[in-house]
Design an enzyme around this catalytic site. Structure first.
Site, mmCIF file in Angstrom:
data_model
loop_
_atom_site.group_PDB
_atom_site.id
_atom_site.type_symbol
_atom_site.label_atom_id
_atom_site.label_comp_id
_atom_site.label_asym_id
_atom_site.label_seq_id
_atom_site.Cartn_x
_atom_site.Cartn_y
_atom_site.Cartn_z
ATOM 1 N N ARG A 182 32.518 -49.289 25.560
ATOM 2 C CA ARG A 182 32.586 -50.615 24.904
ATOM 3 C C ARG A 182 33.463 -50.595 23.646
ATOM 4 N NH1 ARG A 182 31.278 -50.811 29.045
ATOM 5 N NH2 ARG A 182 29.358 -51.537 29.997
ATOM 6 N N SER A 232 24.279 -58.043 27.969
ATOM 7 C CA SER A 232 23.516 -57.028 27.225
ATOM 8 C C SER A 232 23.732 -57.257 25.737
ATOM 9 C CB SER A 232 24.005 -55.624 27.584
ATOM 10 O OG SER A 232 23.774 -55.386 28.937
ATOM 11 N N GLU A 302 25.918 -55.232 20.880
ATOM 12 C CA GLU A 302 27.160 -55.237 21.676
ATOM 13 C C GLU A 302 27.847 -56.589 21.484
ATOM 14 O OE1 GLU A 302 26.998 -53.608 25.656
ATOM 15 O OE2 GLU A 302 28.310 -55.207 26.399
HETATM 16 C C1 LIG Z 1 25.539 -62.778 32.256
HETATM 17 C C2 LIG Z 1 26.464 -61.816 31.566
HETATM 18 C C3 LIG Z 1 26.687 -60.562 32.110
HETATM 19 C C4 LIG Z 1 27.543 -59.650 31.464
HETATM 20 N N1 LIG Z 1 27.755 -58.433 32.040
HETATM 21 C C5 LIG Z 1 28.576 -57.554 31.439
HETATM 22 C C6 LIG Z 1 28.821 -56.291 32.036
HETATM 23 O O1 LIG Z 1 28.330 -55.951 33.096
HETATM 24 N N2 LIG Z 1 29.660 -55.433 31.382
HETATM 25 C C7 LIG Z 1 30.260 -55.774 30.196
HETATM 26 O O2 LIG Z 1 31.029 -54.950 29.658
HETATM 27 N N3 LIG Z 1 30.045 -56.964 29.627
HETATM 28 C C8 LIG Z 1 29.223 -57.864 30.215
HETATM 29 N N4 LIG Z 1 29.006 -59.080 29.635
HETATM 30 C C9 LIG Z 1 29.615 -59.390 28.325
HETATM 31 C C10 LIG Z 1 31.010 -60.041 28.385
HETATM 32 O O3 LIG Z 1 31.187 -60.763 29.585
HETATM 33 C C11 LIG Z 1 32.129 -59.022 28.213
HETATM 34 O O4 LIG Z 1 32.037 -58.332 26.974
HETATM 35 C C12 LIG Z 1 33.512 -59.676 28.303
HETATM 36 O O5 LIG Z 1 34.485 -58.664 28.321
HETATM 37 C C13 LIG Z 1 33.826 -60.610 27.133
HETATM 38 O O6 LIG Z 1 35.002 -61.334 27.472
HETATM 39 P P1 LIG Z 1 35.263 -62.787 26.883
HETATM 40 O O7 LIG Z 1 36.566 -63.235 27.386
HETATM 41 O O8 LIG Z 1 34.121 -63.687 27.172
HETATM 42 O O9 LIG Z 1 35.334 -62.454 25.346
HETATM 43 P P2 LIG Z 1 34.751 -63.331 24.120
HETATM 44 O O10 LIG Z 1 33.262 -63.317 24.192
HETATM 45 O O11 LIG Z 1 35.430 -64.654 24.117
HETATM 46 O O12 LIG Z 1 35.226 -62.464 22.911
HETATM 47 C C14 LIG Z 1 34.672 -61.172 22.699
HETATM 48 C C15 LIG Z 1 35.493 -60.448 21.619
HETATM 49 O O13 LIG Z 1 36.793 -60.226 22.121
HETATM 50 C C16 LIG Z 1 37.769 -60.834 21.249
HETATM 51 N N5 LIG Z 1 38.858 -61.324 22.081
HETATM 52 C C17 LIG Z 1 38.824 -62.251 23.068
HETATM 53 N N6 LIG Z 1 40.049 -62.414 23.597
HETATM 54 C C18 LIG Z 1 40.863 -61.565 22.933
HETATM 55 C C19 LIG Z 1 42.259 -61.276 23.018
HETATM 56 N N7 LIG Z 1 43.069 -61.888 23.890
HETATM 57 N N8 LIG Z 1 42.771 -60.326 22.191
HETATM 58 C C20 LIG Z 1 41.974 -59.679 21.281
HETATM 59 N N9 LIG Z 1 40.661 -59.935 21.152
HETATM 60 C C21 LIG Z 1 40.103 -60.869 21.969
HETATM 61 C C22 LIG Z 1 37.006 -61.942 20.527
HETATM 62 O O14 LIG Z 1 37.609 -62.257 19.291
HETATM 63 C C23 LIG Z 1 35.650 -61.281 20.341
HETATM 64 O O15 LIG Z 1 35.680 -60.393 19.252
HETATM 65 C C24 LIG Z 1 28.172 -60.012 30.253
HETATM 66 C C25 LIG Z 1 27.961 -61.292 29.713
HETATM 67 C C26 LIG Z 1 27.113 -62.187 30.356
HETATM 68 C C27 LIG Z 1 26.916 -63.564 29.776
#
Ligand SMILES: Cc1cc2nc3c(=O)[nH]c(=O)nc-3n(C[C@H](O)[C@H](O)[C@H](O)COP(=O)(O)OP(=O)(O)OC[C@H]3O[C@@H](n4cnc5c(N)ncnc54)[C@H](O)[C@@H]3O)c2cc1C
Length: 309
Positions: A182, A232, A302
């Site tokens: 992560r 998580s 996380e």
């Molecule tokens: C039901 C559910 C299940 C999940 N399962 C998992 C799993 O199995 N494994 C896992 O790892 N995660 C999981 N997650 C968490 C999440 O989906 C991941 O961490 C995902 O990678 C976040 O992506 P996002 O686009 O939604 O980022 P956001 O939530 O929009 O942003 C997260 C962070 O990334 C930064 N960010 C976003 N875009 C960029 C960019 N282009 N450049 C630089 N920084 C950026 C943001 O500023 C913030 O700090 C889950 C979430 C949910 C709701």
């Protein structure tokens, strides 16, 4: 490009909480993204780039500044072609060894991981099945080195195109990205992910689809997908599991207002309807204290927090 003012962040996060951002700009291209970032930097406006908001807790007071959202338009995926990738020479995906014939493709920051996994399946490429059920984007996923069921984005990433703090576009190798659990280097250097070059092995479409369905079934079975959450809530502590420690500390089902530690999976903090960010933050603090008292383990969130808490 869509430009919104006083936009509720509850509409842009999977937790469904968060007050208004002064401005929220939904960009469609790399040029729009770089231009908006340049404006924020030039004018000294605080900014944050988000994807699908699936790993975020936004304060009830919202965000004083500009939120730039990549999810939606900035989501192209294009094949780079077959590539002989030599991991020994620092041009291979992290975790790979030796030289192998793979197919590589670029995905833009706003592409959903589900779309990338589906694209790979449709092109008979294996290795991205683990990501199909992660509800984030390439940008957020690279930053977090998102992973599940034994796979991580760092394992299939060859290069990442980033925008540096001085506005330069540059490509970083997987090694330079410093992927670990992560974690990637952009958490420290604040660079913005523009796109990522992934490399996957040839596979058989039916087997890839079957693996994706098997993992989706596991998620439906174990995770409270019927409620808003950010997945998580805490990282996996060394040598244990957050959910196990939370359960042992008697926190399963614990709630503050409508924020609750899921009865189905104690690693998930869910919004049962009307929770706000303060409820969620308070519940997180309670759980962290109880786990520390019970097991001596300090849980690390996380999920990432935006705004003031
Ligand atoms: C039901 C559910 C299940 C999940 N399962 C998992 C799993 O199995 N494994 C896992 O790892 N995660 C999981 N997650 C968490 C999440 O989906 C991941 O961490 C995902 O990678 C976040 O992506 P996002 O686009 O939604 O980022 P956001 O939530 O929009 O942003 C997260 C962070 O990334 C930064 N960010 C976003 N875009 C960029 C960019 N282009 N450049 C630089 N920084 C950026 C943001 O500023 C913030 O700090 C889950 C979430 C949910 C709701």
């Amino acid at each position: 490009m869509k430009y919104l003012t006083d936009e509720p962040m509850s509409a842009h996060t999977t937790m469904r909480v968060g007050g208004c951002a002064d401005r929220l700009i939904m960009i469609d291209t790399q040029e729009e993204l770089t231009e908006q970032l340049a404006i924020c930097r030039r004018e000294g406006v605080p900014f944050v780039v988000i994807g699908r908001g699936s790993n975020l807790l936004v304060s009830d007071d919202g965000f004083r500044g500009t939120v730039i959202c990549t999810a939606g338009g900035f989501c192209g995926i294009r094949e780079e072609g077959p590539a002989s990738i030599d991991a020994e020479n620092g041009d291979g995906a992290a975790g790979s060894s030796g030289t192998s014939l793979r197919v590589s493709f670029w995905a833009e920051a706003g592409a959903s991981l589900a779309a990338v996994a589906a694209w790979a399946r449709d092109h008979e490429l294996t290795g991205m099945e683990f990501a199909a059920g992660i509800p984030g984007t390439v940008g957020g996923g690279i930053r977090m080195n998102a992973g599940a069921y034994g796979g991580e984005l760092g394992q299939v990433t060859v290069r990442v195109r980033v925008l540096t703090a001085d506005g330069t576009v540059r490509d970083r190798t997987a090694e330079e990205m410093d992927f670990s659990y992560r974690h990637s280097v952009v958490q420290e250097n604040g660079e913005i992910v523009l796109s990522a070059l992934f490399a996957l092995e040839r596979g058989e479409r039916g087997a890839i689809a079957a693996r994706m369905e098997e993992l989706a079934e596991k998620r439906r079975d174990k995770q409270p997908l019927e409620y808003p959450s950010a997945g998580s809530t805490w990282k996996r502590p060394e040598g244990s599991f957050a959910a196990k420690l939370i359960e042992e500390a008697g926190c399963k089902g614990l709630s503050v207002g409508d924020a609750q530690i899921s009865e189905k999976h104690a690693g998930f903090l869910i919004n049962r309807g009307q929770a706000n960010a303060a409820d969620i933050r308070k519940l997180m603090t309670m759980v962290e204290q109880r786990v520390l008292d019970q097991s001596g383990v300090k849980l690390t969130p996380e999920i990432e927090m935006i705004g003031s808490f």
